[in-house]
Every structure is written in structure tokens, then in C-alpha cells.
Design an enzyme around this catalytic site. Structure first.
Site, PDB file in Angstrom:
ATOM      1  N   HIS A  17      38.437  24.926  12.266  1.00 33.94           N
ATOM      2  CA  HIS A  17      38.403  23.765  13.162  1.00 33.94           C
ATOM      3  C   HIS A  17      37.004  23.465  13.682  1.00 33.94           C
ATOM      4  O   HIS A  17      36.848  22.902  14.758  1.00 33.94           O
ATOM      5  CB  HIS A  17      39.385  23.976  14.317  1.00 33.94           C
ATOM      6  CG  HIS A  17      40.811  23.966  13.867  1.00 33.94           C
ATOM      7  ND1 HIS A  17      41.565  22.810  13.770  1.00 33.94           N
ATOM      8  CD2 HIS A  17      41.622  24.961  13.452  1.00 33.94           C
ATOM      9  CE1 HIS A  17      42.768  23.104  13.330  1.00 33.94           C
ATOM     10  NE2 HIS A  17      42.830  24.405  13.134  1.00 33.94           N
ATOM     11  N   HIS A 104      47.962  38.512  11.075  1.00 30.54           N
ATOM     12  CA  HIS A 104      46.857  37.581  10.886  1.00 30.54           C
ATOM     13  C   HIS A 104      45.553  38.288  11.251  1.00 30.54           C
ATOM     14  O   HIS A 104      45.540  39.483  11.525  1.00 30.54           O
ATOM     15  CB  HIS A 104      47.072  36.314  11.722  1.00 30.54           C
ATOM     16  CG  HIS A 104      46.527  35.073  11.074  1.00 30.54           C
ATOM     17  ND1 HIS A 104      45.190  34.918  10.801  1.00 30.54           N
ATOM     18  CD2 HIS A 104      47.131  33.934  10.652  1.00 30.54           C
ATOM     19  CE1 HIS A 104      44.996  33.737  10.233  1.00 30.54           C
ATOM     20  NE2 HIS A 104      46.155  33.123  10.122  1.00 30.54           N
ATOM     21  N   ASP A 357      51.222  26.359   5.857  1.00 32.56           N
ATOM     22  CA  ASP A 357      51.917  26.385   4.569  1.00 32.56           C
ATOM     23  C   ASP A 357      53.054  27.395   4.612  1.00 32.56           C
ATOM     24  O   ASP A 357      52.821  28.561   4.957  1.00 32.56           O
ATOM     25  CB  ASP A 357      50.950  26.781   3.452  1.00 32.56           C
ATOM     26  CG  ASP A 357      49.921  25.716   3.151  1.00 32.56           C
ATOM     27  OD1 ASP A 357      50.272  24.755   2.459  1.00 32.56           O
ATOM     28  OD2 ASP A 357      48.768  25.848   3.612  1.00 32.56           O
TER      29      ASP A 357
END
Length: 410
Positions: A17, A104, A357
Site C-alpha cells: 500500500h 502471515h 485471494d
């Protein structure tokens, strides 16, 4: 490190980002006709929002060439390129200020650097792969023009949905389970040999899953939609073939061709497994059946009658098709609530927001192709520099002919 390669060096930059992502490519030969469209083709195959099977993030991923090219021709100097992040939503990740997302990179990046990006994992995002795909597209154009090399990847499984056994990669095909019976079919069936020899990207892209088998593709779609509807995710595998690879590529002992490929593939986000040639199935087959016998192809060139080796022997390409498979785990970011802990260890529940996704393998196909192209390009430049240096020396006359390749052929 954010740089890959020895002579063809690719450095990528950017987080998910930030203002832009991109790459600097050093070592591209001068004189190559190159346009933004040559690169855009692959970036468009990688970009999000292509179907209901991918993240709805709306990024066009238009590439801007910044240097290293004039009037459509490479100068031999570093090529800089960037792609703007236009659909940024860092506010979707405020929960990562409190919770590291399970499996993650939020926690590990914080442990590594002592600071993290607003989007949690930062460079671990698949947005980083834009630079890889762009660099791979440049390498591919050179490889195609000069050597006729073709690289095609396709999805071979999603969850428990696999290609039929007749065209599945070796580790996905049945093997005799009798411990006392060593007989085994060739790693590559005739149908799989044909698929690896003829499959094209156009054929792969006919299907939203990028699995070139209609019935299997439909089953994969249902599996991915099921994960999406459950606010969950699912993994899969990508198989890749490199055709027309010259023999002699690879740098033993630490940069063998398959070692470089493994390095490249396992650097892609969400990868967990890599196998080349017969892969794990090759561990169950005796050498007498696993070996690839040589044969004269009629032109004086040695070929192999089978290809259990996957086109590589002793870490060096032998001229046969190179084929390999990569395993991608189920994406870590899901919207389903998960019991976990905050950074301070306090128990809690996390339901991640944002656009993600449900399965990464359809979009991973051009990334795999790109990294394969970068490896081949780098290894070719290294081998060609060795050949050029050797050919400047006088012919070798003190060794028997079986120990020396003629200079023109080396």
C-alpha cells in the site's frame, strides 16, 4: 535481500500500500527492441480482479519505463520501471496493529526489523511480485528471440482437485504400492509428454483457473468458490515447463540449475514446496528404472529416451525439457474469525478485513514463468561469458578427444 541474479540482476521494491512498486533490471543486453507493451502482457495476466476467483482489488498495473531504453531499444544500462498502487486501502489493516495475522508475516517482519508496514507483512505481499513479472517479461523476450526458449506454467491442482493421472506431474500419478515390486511406469506418460511439449499460454488462459483441462478446471472453480463462500482459502500447485533450453547451463556446486530454480520459486510468496523432474516419486524407483539412457537423435546430438531427470543432470541442463512443480499454501489472510493472540499475548479473535485471494495459484502462473525466465537468462549470460573467455585461448591438444569439446561447440 531484494536482489536476485548474478549477471542479470533484478532488484524489486515496494510494499502493498505504498505509492508504487517496481524493479531495476541490471545486465539486460543492449540492442533488444523493448516496449512497455512487451511487459504489460504479463503484468495483466498477474493483476488482481481478473475473475470471481481472485481478489476484487482494482489495480490496472500499468507499467512505466523510466530508464535504460531509448527509441524502443535497450541501452545495456539499468532498466527502471514502476507500477503505481492506485487502489490503496491501508485502513483495511488497522487490526494488524493489535493482532499478528495467523501464518502471515506481520509478526515475523516485526521481529526482523523492529518496525512494520501499515499493511502488516509489507514486502511479503504479492504486490511485490510485480517487479519480478516485469523483469521476467524482459528476459523472456531475449530468450525467445535468441534461443527460441518457451516457458509455460499451468495450474495442476487446487486443494484435492488434481489433473487426471494420465497428464498429472509425476508425484501426482499412481505408483505400484507393492514393496517387493520395483517395476514402475515412466515418470512422464505419453499424454503428459505431449502436454509439456505443446501447451501454450493461450490455451492455459482459456480457463479462469489456468488449468488446461476443462473438466478439472470446472471442479477447481467449485472448490475455490466453496472456500470463498466460507470466508476461507485453499492452496494448490503450479507446474512449469521450459522448452528449448540449451545444454550446459548451471553453476555447480552451489548454483546448480535446479538449485537456482528452487531458490527463485521458493522466494515467491506463499510457496511451501518445490520438486523437479520425478520429484518425490523418484525416491521410490530403483536407479535401473530411474536413469535416463542416452541415444543419438540422428544429428549427432545425444538425447535421453526418458526424462526422469527433468532436463537436469549433475546440476547442469542436458537439453531436454525442464519441468518442475511448486506448491502454494492456502492464503493466510481470511475473513473468517480465528482464535489467536495480540502482540502482547492477550487472547482474542481476529477476522481480517481487506480484499484477498481465496486461492493464489491462478495468479501465480505468470510469476512462476517470470522467475523461471530470470533464472535461465542469468545462467545463460554466465555460461556465455565462460565460453567467450575459453574460446580466446589456443585449442587444447594435450588431452584425448573424449575429454575436450571442440571450441565451436563449447
Amino acid at each position: 535481500m531484494s536482489t536476485f541474479g548474478t549477471l542479470f540482476r533484478v532488484t524489486t521494491y515496494g510494499e502493498s500500500h505504498c505509492a508504487s512498486v517496481g524493479a531495476i533490471i541490471d545486465g539486460c543486453p543492449p540492442g533488444l527492441e523493448l516496449s512497455a507493451q512487451d511487459i504489460q502482457v504479463q503484468l495483466s495476466r498477474r493483476r488482481p480482479g481478473q475473475s470471481d476467483l481472485t481478489t476484487p482489488r482494482n489495480e490496472k498495473d500499468f507499467v512505466q519505463l523510466q530508464s535504460g531504453i531509448e527509441q524502443g531499444v535497450t541501452l545495456g544500462t539499468p532498466i527502471a520501471l514502476l507500477v503505481k498502487n492506485e487502489d490503496q486501502r491501508p485502513h483495511d489493516y488497522t487490526e494488524t496493529d493489535l493482532y499478528p495475522r495467523p501464518s502471515h508475516a506481520d509478526y515475523t517482519y516485526l521481529q526482523k526489523y523492529g518496525i512494520k508496514a501499515s499493511s502488516g507483512g509489507g514486502r511479503s505481499s504479492a504486490r511485490e511480485t510485480i517487479g519480478r513479472v516485469a523483469a521476467g517479461a524482459i528476459a523472456e523476450k531475449y530468450l525467445k528471440i535468441v534461443y527460441g526458449i518457451e516457458i509455460v506454467a499451468f495450474v495442476s491442482s487446487v486443494g484435492k482437485v488434481h489433473l487426471p493421472a494420465t497428464i498429472a506431474p509425476p508425484s501426482l500419478t499412481p505408483i505400484n504400492s507393492d514393496e517387493e515390486d520395483d517395476t514402475a511406469n515412466d515418470a512422464l506418460s505419453k499424454d503428459l509428454v505431449n502436454l509439456l511439449s505443446t501447451i501454450s499460454r493461450d490455451e492455459v488462459d482459456k480457463y479462469p483457473t489456468r488449468c488446461p483441462h476443462p473438466e478439472t478446471s470446472e471442479r477447481m472453480i467449485k472448490r475455490i468458490i466453496r472456500a470463498k463462500d466460507a470466508q476461507d482459502s485453499i492452496g494448490g500447485t503450479v507446474t512449469c515447463v521450459i522448452r528449448n533450453v540449451p545444454s550446459g547451463l548451471g553453476e555447480p556446486v552451489f548454483d546448480k540449475f535446479e538449485a537456482s530454480l528452487a531458490h527463485a520459486m521458493l522466494s515467491i510468496p506463499a510457496t511451501k514446496a518445490f520438486e523437479i523432474g520425478s520429484g518425490f516419486r523418484g525416491t521410490e524407483v530403483p536407479g535401473s528404472q530411474h536413469n535416463d539412457p542416452f541415444v543419438n537423435d540422428g544429428t549427432g546430438r545425444l538425447r535421453t529416451t526418458s526424462n526422469w531427470s527433468g532436463g537436469i543432470q549433475g546440476g547442469i541442463t542436458n537439453g531436454e525439457n525442464v519441468y518442475f512443480r511448486i506448491g502454494f499454501k492456502s492464503p493466510a489472510t481470511i475473513s473468517q474469525a480465528q482464535d489467536t493472540a495480540k502482540y502482547d499475548g492477550t487472547p482474542g479473535s481476529l477476522a481480517a478485513r481487506g480484499r484477498h485471494d481465496p486461492c493464489v495459484v491462478p495468479r501465480a502462473v505468470p510469476i512462476v514463468e517470470a522467475m523461471a525466465a530470470i533464472v535461465v537468462m542469468d545462467q545463460l549470460l554466465i555460461q556465455n561469458s565462460r565460453k567467450t573467455a575459453a574460446n580466446l585461448l589456443p585449442p587444447i591438444t594435450t588431452l584425448p578427444p573424449t575429454m575436450v569439446m571442440p571450441k565451436k561447440d563449447f
